[in-house]
Design a protein around this motif. Structure first.
Motif, PDB file in Angstrom:
ATOM      1  N   TYR A 166     -10.682   2.635  -3.572  1.00 13.32           N
ATOM      2  CA  TYR A 166     -10.105   1.729  -2.576  1.00 13.32           C
ATOM      3  C   TYR A 166     -10.585   0.304  -2.810  1.00 13.32           C
ATOM      4  CZ  TYR A 166      -8.905   6.178  -0.532  1.00 13.32           C
ATOM      5  OH  TYR A 166      -8.413   7.430  -0.334  1.00 13.32           O
ATOM      6  N   SER A 187     -10.371  -1.091   5.708  1.00 11.40           N
ATOM      7  CA  SER A 187     -11.196  -1.783   4.721  1.00 11.40           C
ATOM      8  C   SER A 187     -10.633  -3.156   4.412  1.00 11.40           C
ATOM      9  CB  SER A 187     -11.297  -0.956   3.441  1.00 11.40           C
ATOM     10  OG  SER A 187     -10.067  -0.968   2.773  1.00 11.40           O
ATOM     11  N   LYS A 188     -11.441  -3.922   3.699  1.00 10.74           N
ATOM     12  CA  LYS A 188     -11.078  -5.282   3.316  1.00 10.74           C
ATOM     13  C   LYS A 188     -11.468  -5.495   1.873  1.00 10.74           C
ATOM     14  CE  LYS A 188     -11.920  -7.685   7.691  1.00 10.74           C
ATOM     15  NZ  LYS A 188     -10.910  -8.737   7.592  1.00 10.74           N
ATOM     16  N   ASP A 189     -10.829  -6.456   1.261  1.00 15.78           N
ATOM     17  CA  ASP A 189     -11.286  -6.858  -0.055  1.00 15.78           C
ATOM     18  C   ASP A 189     -12.603  -7.627   0.120  1.00 15.78           C
ATOM     19  OD1 ASP A 189     -11.347  -7.186  -2.752  1.00 15.78           O
ATOM     20  OD2 ASP A 189      -9.826  -8.761  -2.845  1.00 15.78           O
ATOM     21  N   ASN A 211      -7.827  -2.382  -3.195  1.00 20.80           N
ATOM     22  CA  ASN A 211      -7.828  -3.506  -2.260  1.00 20.80           C
ATOM     23  C   ASN A 211      -7.691  -4.822  -3.016  1.00 20.80           C
ATOM     24  OD1 ASN A 211      -8.194  -1.752  -0.168  1.00 20.80           O
ATOM     25  ND2 ASN A 211     -10.317  -2.301   0.254  1.00 20.80           N
ATOM     26  N   ARG A 212      -8.345  -4.893  -4.160  1.00 17.13           N
ATOM     27  CA  ARG A 212      -8.277  -6.115  -4.940  1.00 17.13           C
ATOM     28  C   ARG A 212      -6.841  -6.344  -5.443  1.00 17.13           C
ATOM     29  NH1 ARG A 212     -11.977  -9.410  -7.270  1.00 17.13           N
ATOM     30  NH2 ARG A 212     -12.887  -9.129  -5.216  1.00 17.13           N
ATOM     31  N   PHE A 237      -5.805  -1.238   5.860  1.00 12.39           N
ATOM     32  CA  PHE A 237      -6.353  -2.366   5.127  1.00 12.39           C
ATOM     33  C   PHE A 237      -6.127  -3.630   5.933  1.00 12.39           C
ATOM     34  CE2 PHE A 237      -5.327  -5.868   2.136  1.00 12.39           C
ATOM     35  CZ  PHE A 237      -6.525  -5.947   1.454  1.00 12.39           C
ATOM     36  N   TRP A 261      -3.520   3.987   3.429  1.00 12.22           N
ATOM     37  CA  TRP A 261      -4.890   3.488   3.557  1.00 12.22           C
ATOM     38  C   TRP A 261      -4.879   2.252   4.447  1.00 12.22           C
ATOM     39  CZ3 TRP A 261      -9.688   4.657   3.006  1.00 12.22           C
ATOM     40  CH2 TRP A 261     -10.657   3.688   2.745  1.00 12.22           C
ATOM     41  N   THR A 294      -4.723  -7.552  -2.586  1.00 13.10           N
ATOM     42  CA  THR A 294      -5.007  -8.947  -2.233  1.00 13.10           C
ATOM     43  C   THR A 294      -4.396  -9.911  -3.239  1.00 13.10           C
ATOM     44  OG1 THR A 294      -7.091  -8.127  -1.407  1.00 13.10           O
ATOM     45  CG2 THR A 294      -6.835 -10.489  -1.479  1.00 13.10           C
ATOM     46  N   ILE A 322       0.832  -1.205   0.000  1.00 14.05           N
ATOM     47  CA  ILE A 322       0.000   0.000   0.000  1.00 14.05           C
ATOM     48  C   ILE A 322       0.867   1.257   0.000  1.00 14.05           C
ATOM     49  CG2 ILE A 322      -1.499   1.341   1.535  1.00 14.05           C
ATOM     50  CD1 ILE A 322      -2.931  -1.379   2.071  1.00 14.05           C
TER      51      ILE A 322
END
Lengths: 316, 499
Positions: B178, B473-475, B182-183, B77, B75, B186, B54
Motif C-alpha cells: 500500500y 492511509s496516506k502517502d 499510495n505513491r 486513502f 483501499w 499520488t 484505486i
C-alpha cells in the motif's frame, strides 16, 4: 508454471464451457418442444440424462417437469453441474489466476456470474428464458474470445484450450448419446419428426448452419453423427476437439503418456463407421469415447496437476 | 475557494503540517500554501480522482463477513500527504537500523547461549512464558545470522513532537504494497505538486526485497528461486502477497505447491516437474508452516519444511521463531536489549511502558486503567486491548481480572496523543490521527523504506488506524533538505501559457 495454477486455468476453462453448453441444451430443448406434438414429446428428462445427474435430481425433485429441470440446470446450488455452480467455480478458479489472465477476463467472469445470479428468476420463466440464456452464452463466448485475443499464448494458454476442448468433446458425446437414444425410444410415433429432432441436436451445438454448408445433404442420422463426431473443421465436433487438444498437449513437457492416450482416442474415433451402428452399438461407442476422455483427463491430472490433497478439502 | 488554515481545528495535538492553526511548520510552509491555493473543491475533486484510480488499479484488501465470505474492498486513502523532513528522517532511519540490528542479535542469542538471560538483563520468566519462542529453532544458524529479515515497526508522534516506537512486527508485517501504491496514486492525482516537491522515491522496495531474499539463498552460485508463500486468496493480505510476487518476479505459491523431498530440499510442483526452491518469503505464521513440526491440523504449510530449513537447504524469511521478539512484553525491554548488545543508547525511544509482571507497575496500572492503554503480549491488529479513556467500567473490570491472572501477558502505556495530518472529510479539511509503519530489510546489509506507510484513523477522534477497523492511509513524503526545486514556484509556473 505451477501445477496448481495450470490446474486452475484448466478448470476455469472447463467450467466456462460447461456453463455455455448447459445454456445451449436448455435453449434448444425449449425450442424443440414447441415443434413437437404434445403427448409424444420427450419432455425435459433427457436434459438431466445428458448431464448424468439423475440420482441427484431425483433426490430433490418429484418429477421431470419443465420448471424443475430448468431450475436444476440453471440455478440449483446443490447441483455441481448447474450454470450457477459452474460460473461460481469458474470465478473462484479465476480469482487465483488473476496474475495470469488479463484483468478484463476477471471483470467479465465476475460480471457474468453476478448477472446469472441476479437474473435467475428471469431464466426460469418461459418468457425471460431465451434472453437470459443468450446473455449467458454470449458472455461465455466473450470470455473465450477475450482470453484468446489478449493472454500470453504460453503454457497457461495451452491448459486453457485443453480444458475447453475436453469439456466440449465430453458434452458433444453426451448430447449425441441422449438425443439419439430418445429418438429411438419412441421410434414409431416420432418417425415423422425425426428430422426436427436431428436438427435440434445440431442446433444445440450451433451446428445446423455449418452442417448445411459442410455436408450439403438433408438432415439425417448418419451424416449428422458423422458431422458432430468426425468432422475436422467444425469446432464443436468431437474430432476437432480431440485434434486441438492433441496439439495443446504437443506443446507441453513430459507429454508422452498423455499423447499415447489421446492417440488411442483419435484412432477409435476415426475408425468408427457411424452410419452402420445401430442405437445400442452407438451407445457403446459413445461410452467408450467418454471413458477415453476420462482416461485422458486422469493422465493430464497425473502428469501436470498437483497430487490430490491428503486431507479432506472442498473440491476445486 | 481557498483554504484558510486559521480555521483548522487542531488543538491539543501535534499536527504534522501546522504548528498551530494558521501557522505552518517551517518545512511545510510551501506545501500548506499550495494546498490552500488549490482550495477545498479542488482537493475534494482530487480525492475523488484518487478513489477512482484505486478502483481501477484494483488496490484492495480483503474483509471477512459472516454471510458473504471474503470481500475485496477498495483501499481507503486520503490524498493529502504526510510530510517528514529528510533531516529528521535520517535520524529515524539510523534508529530503526540500530533497533533491528539489536533485535536480530537478541533472537539469535535466545536460540543459542541465552547470554542476555544469564547476565540478568532479560528475565527468564518472560522467556519461559513467551508463546512465540520455538524450541524447534534452538541451535539453528540461519544464513548470515539474521532472523527478522523484514521488520515493520510502528512509529507514533506524541503531543510534544517526540517520535516513539510503538511496536515491532517481526513475524509477517504487512502494508508495504500500500505504501508503494499510495505513491503511484499520488503521482496520478497531484502531478504538479509532486514535481515541485520531489519527495524521495520509495519504488526501490521490491528490488531491495528481492536482493535481501536472494542473499539468503543456500546455492549462491545459482540464480535463486525465490517464492512468496501465501495462505491463499482469502487472507486479508492476499493482494499484497500477489503484488509483491509480481513486482519481484517471484512465484506466488501456496503450501500445497511445495514439498520437501528425501534430500531435505524443498521443491515446487510445476508443469515442467519439480523445481528446487531456494528462498521462501513466507507470509503465513510459524505455527502453520509445517504440520510435522507445529500444528498438525494445518493444511496451509509444507510437511518437512522445518527439516529443510534446519538442514540449511532452504531459507525462510522471516525465520521461524523470529516472533519471539515481537511480543509486547519483550518490547518493553528493547532499550535494555539495544544497550546490552550494541553498547549504545536507543536513538528512537520506546513509548514509556509499564510491565505488569513487576508488582509496582501492576499496582500502578490497576489504579490508572482509565488513563492507560493496556495490551496483551501477543495480539496484533488492535485485538484484545483496552483503551482506557474510551472504556466502560465493565471492560476495565474484565481486563483487571485478566491482568491479575496473568501479569506477564500484559503491558500498559499512557494514552498517547497521536499526531494529526489534515485530511479530506465530508466536513471539510480536518485533522485525523496518524501513525507510521516503516519497513526495515536485513540480510547482508540493512535498508529502510523511504518513509513508510502512514496509516490514518479516518473516524473523527479515533486513534485506531488498522484497516480492518476503519483506518485508511496516506502517502508519506520525505522531503529533501534542499527544499523545493529552485526557481519558479507553483503559482508562477501556472501563469505561463500560450500567448
Amino acid at each position: 508454471m505451477l501445477s496448481r495454477v495450470a490446474e486452475n486455468i484448466y478448470w476455469f476453462a472447463r467450467y466456462i464451457e460447461r456453463a455455455e453448453n448447459t445454456a445451449r441444451i436448455v435453449t434448444v430443448n425449449a425450442n424443440l418442444l414447441l415443434d413437437l406434438p404434445k403427448g409424444i414429446a420427450p419432455g425435459w428428462a433427457p436434459l438431466v440424462d445428458i448431464t448424468g445427474a439423475n440420482a441427484l435430481f431425483e433426490e430433490h425433485y418429484k418429477d421431470y417437469g419443465e420448471r424443475q429441470v430448468v431450475r436444476f440446470l440453471l440455478s440449483d446450488e446443490r447441483h455441481p453441474g448447474s450454470i450457477h455452480s459452474a460460473l461460481m467455480a469458474a470465478r473462484e478458479n479465476c480469482r487465483t489466476i488473476r496474475d495470469i489472465v488479463p484483468r478484463e477476463a476477471w471483470e467479465q467472469i465476475n460480471g457474468l456470474y453476478l448477472y446469472a445470479r441476479e437474473n435467475q428468476q428471469k431464466g426460469i420463466t418461459k418468457t425471460g428464458r431465451h434472453a437470459y440464456l443468450r446473455a449467458l452464452i454470449s458472455g461465455s463466448q466473450t470470455i473465450v474470445g477475450l482470453l484468446d485475443g489478449t493472454m500470453l499464448h504460453d503454457q497457461g494458454h495451452n491448459f486453457l484450450r485443453l480444458g475447453r476442448f475436453m469439456e466440449r468433446a465430453d458434452m458433444t458425446t453426451r448430447i449425441a448419446d441422449v438425443r439419439s437414444a430418445s429418438l429411438l425410444r419412441e421410434a414409431e410415433e416420432l418417425r415423422p419428426f425425426d428430422t426436427i429432432q436431428w436438427v435440434s441436436v445440431l442446433k444445440s451445438m450451433t451446428a445446423y448452419q455449418m452442417y448445411r454448408r459442410s455436408e450439403q445433404i438433408r438432415v439425417q442420422r448418419g451424416p449428422v453423427l458423422r458431422f458432430i463426431f468426425q468432422n475436422n473443421q467444425f469446432p464443436r465436433s468431437v474430432r476437432y476437439c480431440v485434434e486441438h487438444a492433441r496439439s495443446c498437449l504437443g506443446w507441453l513437457p513430459r507429454n508422452e503418456a498423455a499423447l499415447r492416450v489421446i492417440g488411442r482416442l483419435a484412432r477409435n474415433l476415426d475408425a468408427a463407421e457411424l452410419h452402420r451402428l445401430d442405437q445400442i452399438e452407438l451407445h457403446a461407442f459413445v461410452d467408450d469415447l467418454q471413458l477415453g476422455i476420462g482416461d485422458l483427463h486422469q493422465e493430464i491430472a497425473a502428469t501436470w496437476f498437483p497430487p490430490p490433497p491428503v486431507v479432506e478439502e472442498t473440491a476445486a | 475557494m481557498g483554504i484558510d488554515w486559521t480555521d483548522y481545528p487542531s488543538v491539543g495535538f501535534y499536527d504534522e503540517l501546522l504548528a498551530a492553526p494558521g501557522e505552518p511548520r517551517a518545512e511545510t510552509e510551501a506545501l500548506a500554501a499550495d494546498l490552500a491555493a488549490l482550495g477545498l473543491d479542488e482537493l475534494v475533486a482530487r480525492q475523488e480522482a484518487a478513489e477512482v484510480a484505486i478502483k481501477e488499479m484494483g488496490i484492495t484488501f480483503t474483509v471477512y463477513s459472516e454471510e458473504g465470505g471474503a470481500i475485496d474492498r477498495a483501499w481507503p486513502f486520503d490524498v493529502i500527504p504526510r510530510v517528514i523532513p529528510e533531516r529528521e528522517w535520517r535520524q529515524v532511519e539510523a534508529g530503526l537500523k540500530q533497533r533491528v540490528k539489536a533485535l536480530n542479535l537478541f533472537i539469535d542469542d535466545l536460540y543459542h547461549d541465552q547470554r542476555i538471560v544469564k547476565d540478568g538483563v532479560f528475565p527468564e520468566e518472560v522467556l519461559a512464558k513467551s508463546v512465540n519462542f520455538r524450541p524447534q529453532c534452538v541451535g539453528v544458524d540461519p544464513p548470515l545470522g539474521v532472523w527478522a529479515h523484514i521488520c515493520g515497526s510502528d512509529l507514533v508522534r506524541d503531543a510534544d513532537g517526540t517520535l516513539y516506537v510503538l511496536e515491532d512486527n517481526l513475524r509477517v508485517p504487512s502494508g508495504v504494497s500500500y505504501m508503494l501504491e499510495n505513491r503511484l496514486v499520488t503521482k496520478r492525482v497531484f502531478p504538479e505538486l509532486f514535481e515541485h516537491y520531489a519527495p524521495l522515491p520509495v519504488d526501490d522496495y521490491p528490488s531491495q526485497l528481492f536482493d535481501t531474499l536472494a542473499a539468503l539463498s543456500p546455492r549462491p552460485a545459482e540464480y535463486p528461486e525465490v517464492v512468496v508463500l501465501t495462505p491463499g486468496i482469502y487472507n486479508s493480505a492476499y493482494f499484497e502477497h500477489s503484488y509483491l510476487a509480481q513486482q519481484m518476479g517471484a512465484t506466488l505459491v501456496e503450501g500445497r505447491d511445495l514439498f520437501v523431498a528425501d534430500d531435505d530440499c524443498c521443491y515446487m510442483r510445476t508443469v515442467d516437474g519439480p523445481a528446487q526452491v531456494d528462498v521462501i518469503y513466507r507470509r503465513i505464521d510459524d505455527l502453520f508452516l509445517d504440520p510435522e513440526a507445529f500444528n498438525s491440523e494445518s493444511s496451509l504449510g509444507v510437511p518437512g519444511l522445518m527439516r529443510a530449513w534446519t538442514a540449511g537447504k532452504v531459507a525462510l524469511a522471516n525465520a521461524p521463531g523470529a516472533g519471539v521478539a515481537d511480543d509486547k512484553v519483550v518490547y518493553a525491554f528493547v532499550p535494555e536489549i539495544i544497550q546490552y548488545y550494541l553498547g549504545e543508547a536507543p536513538i528512537i525511544p520506546n513509548v514509556p511502558t509499564y510491565r505488569c509482571m513487576e508488582p509496582a507497575d501492576m499496582q500502578y496500572v490497576l489504579e490508572h486503567l482509565a488513563e492507560l492503554v493496556v495490551k496483551p503480549a501477543n495480539e496484533s491488529g488492535g485485538y484484545g486491548m483496552l483503551v482506557g479513556p474510551a472504556s466502560t467500567q465493565a471492560e476495565r473490570d474484565r481486563i483487571a481480572a485478566a491482568i491479575k491472572k496473568d501479569p506477564r501477558n500484559y503491558i500498559a502505556q499512557p494514552t498517547l496523543s497521536l499526531s494529526t495530518v489534515p485530511t479530506v472529510t465530508k466536513a471539510g479539511i480536518e485533522p485525523r490521527h496518524v501513525d507510521l509503519r516503516p519497513f526495515i530489510l536485513s540480510a547482508d546489509r540493512r535498508q529502510v523504506t523511504m518513509g513508510g506507510l502512514t496509516r490514518v484513523a479516518l473516524r473523527k477522534g479515533s486513534l485506531v488506524v488498522n484497516s480492518s477497523q476503519g483506518g485508511g492511509s496516506k502517502d508519506t513524503w520525505i522531503l529533501p533538505d534542499s527544499g523545493p526545486a529552485e526557481g519558479q514556484s507553483q503559482s508562477q509556473s501556472q501563469t505561463q501559457g500560450q500567448a
